[in-house]
Design an enzyme around this catalytic site. Structure first.
Site, PDB file in Angstrom:
ATOM      1  N   GLY A 178       0.809  -1.205   0.000  1.00  0.00           N
ATOM      2  CA  GLY A 178       0.000   0.000   0.000  1.00  0.00           C
ATOM      3  C   GLY A 178       0.843   1.257   0.000  1.00  0.00           C
ATOM      4  O   GLY A 178       2.021   1.238  -0.335  1.00  0.00           O
ATOM      5  N   ALA A 179       0.206   2.390   0.383  1.00  0.00           N
ATOM      6  CA  ALA A 179       0.853   3.711   0.294  1.00  0.00           C
ATOM      7  C   ALA A 179       1.414   3.883  -1.114  1.00  0.00           C
ATOM      8  O   ALA A 179       2.577   4.199  -1.311  1.00  0.00           O
ATOM      9  CB  ALA A 179       1.932   3.874   1.360  1.00  0.00           C
TER      10      ALA A 179
ATOM     11  N   HIS B 215       4.710   2.066  -7.903  1.00  0.00           N
ATOM     12  CA  HIS B 215       3.762   0.951  -7.859  1.00  0.00           C
ATOM     13  C   HIS B 215       2.870   0.936  -9.101  1.00  0.00           C
ATOM     14  O   HIS B 215       2.616  -0.108  -9.694  1.00  0.00           O
ATOM     15  CB  HIS B 215       2.852   1.058  -6.628  1.00  0.00           C
TER      16      HIS B 215
ATOM     17  N   GLN C 122       7.706  -9.227   8.261  1.00  0.00           N
ATOM     18  CA  GLN C 122       8.948  -8.813   7.627  1.00  0.00           C
ATOM     19  C   GLN C 122       9.543  -7.571   8.277  1.00  0.00           C
ATOM     20  O   GLN C 122      10.563  -7.057   7.829  1.00  0.00           O
ATOM     21  CB  GLN C 122       8.756  -8.576   6.130  1.00  0.00           C
TER      22      GLN C 122
ATOM     23  N   GLU D 141      12.337  -3.265  -9.289  1.00  0.00           N
ATOM     24  CA  GLU D 141      13.787  -3.466  -9.227  1.00  0.00           C
ATOM     25  C   GLU D 141      14.451  -2.628  -8.139  1.00  0.00           C
ATOM     26  O   GLU D 141      15.622  -2.848  -7.829  1.00  0.00           O
ATOM     27  CB  GLU D 141      14.423  -3.156 -10.577  1.00  0.00           C
ATOM     28  N   LYS D 142      13.734  -1.665  -7.544  1.00  0.00           N
ATOM     29  CA  LYS D 142      14.348  -0.924  -6.440  1.00  0.00           C
ATOM     30  C   LYS D 142      14.751  -1.880  -5.330  1.00  0.00           C
ATOM     31  O   LYS D 142      15.819  -1.744  -4.739  1.00  0.00           O
ATOM     32  CB  LYS D 142      13.394   0.142  -5.899  1.00  0.00           C
ATOM     33  N   ASP D 143      13.898  -2.851  -5.052  1.00  0.00           N
ATOM     34  CA  ASP D 143      14.228  -3.906  -4.092  1.00  0.00           C
ATOM     35  C   ASP D 143      14.891  -5.048  -4.863  1.00  0.00           C
ATOM     36  O   ASP D 143      14.311  -6.130  -5.027  1.00  0.00           O
ATOM     37  CB  ASP D 143      12.963  -4.376  -3.377  1.00  0.00           C
TER      38      ASP D 143
ATOM     39  N   VAL E 146      11.336   3.780 -10.718  1.00  0.00           N
ATOM     40  CA  VAL E 146      10.786   5.092 -11.055  1.00  0.00           C
ATOM     41  C   VAL E 146      11.379   6.104 -10.078  1.00  0.00           C
ATOM     42  O   VAL E 146      11.416   5.872  -8.872  1.00  0.00           O
ATOM     43  CB  VAL E 146       9.251   5.099 -10.981  1.00  0.00           C
TER      44      VAL E 146
ATOM     45  N   ARG F 260       8.470   5.095   2.016  1.00  0.00           N
ATOM     46  CA  ARG F 260       9.171   5.618   3.185  1.00  0.00           C
ATOM     47  C   ARG F 260       9.768   7.004   2.955  1.00  0.00           C
ATOM     48  O   ARG F 260      10.225   7.632   3.913  1.00  0.00           O
ATOM     49  CB  ARG F 260      10.264   4.637   3.633  1.00  0.00           C
TER      50      ARG F 260
END
Length: 286
Positions: A35-36, A41, A65, A152-154, A180, A191
């Site tokens: 979410g957020a 996303h 997690q 891909e950021k994570d 992005v 965050r």
């Protein structure tokens, strides 16, 4: 609620919604989120729509997690806003379970992957990836999509999930969506909302620094020296650095000396906010 977008909160209702799509021969893509939602996303939803007939987005802030001193209780939540954005983005279904649906009172199973999870973010966030792999396994089994899309950021998480699906023979293709960024280079993240105005001005230094590390590697500089220089720059800017690392893009094995193909990854705190980012090393002209 946007027209045409249904929200379900139980596994039974999720499967009931998916059954007629499967019977009609529609392909299904899953986009798991906490979410957020932001433009990053929504880019994954767009990618999913280009690959599949139907797009399911899950919204679940996964408690297992988060570490005991992490931000589970304060993690940004805006389900109504998220659903509105997903309706405009063209998602077909939202799966938004609560914790008791995902983890019944007697829940005691854990999915754990070694090697890939023991370093980088895994070393700095103990048990984090066990929580990720457990919830992703559940979502893949609950939805049984043809494919699932992760950002891909994570980057470490993306490789861990690809490994998970391969090892457990889960019949879903795992696809990565490009990072992005804001105009100043900061990778979009839920965050980022934690950053103070002054921290927000400093935050793009993370992307600038790892891009400089990648450019140094492309010029033939050794990986170790480039990482030391990157870490020094981030610390000088006020970051508390977890790691700056040069890794094999497929295995995340450490690389040293001159490299031809690699990924530069970093994680660092700016105030109380932990930021992560990564970039590929550009092709060398040598």
């Amino acid at each position: 609620m946007p027209s045409g977008l249904t929200t379900v909160r139980t596994v039974a209702d999720l499967r009931a919604q998916l059954a007629p799509w499967r019977k009609a021969g529609d392909s299904i893509a899953l986009v798991p989120t906490m979410g957020a939602l932001h433009a990053g996303h929504l880019s994954l939803v767009t990618l999913a729509k280009s690959k599949a007939d139907r797009v399911v987005v899950s919204i679940f802030v996964n408690p297992i997690q988060f570490g005991p001193r992490e931000d589970f209780s304060t993690y940004p939540r805006d389900e109504a806003g998220d659903i509105e954005k997903l309706g405009k983005a063209g998602a077909d279904l939202v799966f938004a379970p609560d914790a008791s649906e995902m983890y019944p009172r007697d829940f005691s199973t854990k999915v754990s992957i070694g090697d890939l999870t023991e370093d980088l973010c895994g070393a700095n966030r103990p048990n984090h990836f066990d929580g990720v792999t457990t919830v992703v396994t559940k979502l893949l089994l609950q939805c049984a999509p043809d494919m699932a899309i992760f950002g891909e950021k994570d980057y470490q998480q993306l490789l861990v999930i690809k490994h998970l699906v391969r090892d457990l023979n889960i019949p879903a293709e795992i696809l990565g969506g490009e990072i992005v960024r804001e105009k100043d280079g900061l990778a979009l993240s839920s965050r980022n909302a934690y950053l103070s105005p002054s921290e927000r001005k400093t935050a793009p230094t993370l992307h600038q620094t790892i891009s400089e590390v990648a450019a140094s590697l492309a010029r033939g500089e050794g990986a170790d020296a480039a990482c030391v220089a990157g870490r020094f720059k981030l610390e000088a800017a006020g970051f508390r650095v977890d790691y700056v690392a040069v890794r094999d893009p497929d295995t995340l094995k450490p690389l040293s000396g001159p490299v031809k193909r690699a990924r530069v990854l970093a994680a660092a705190y700016l105030g109380k906010t932990r930021l992560i980012d990564n970039v590929p090393v550009p092709p060398t002209s040598r």
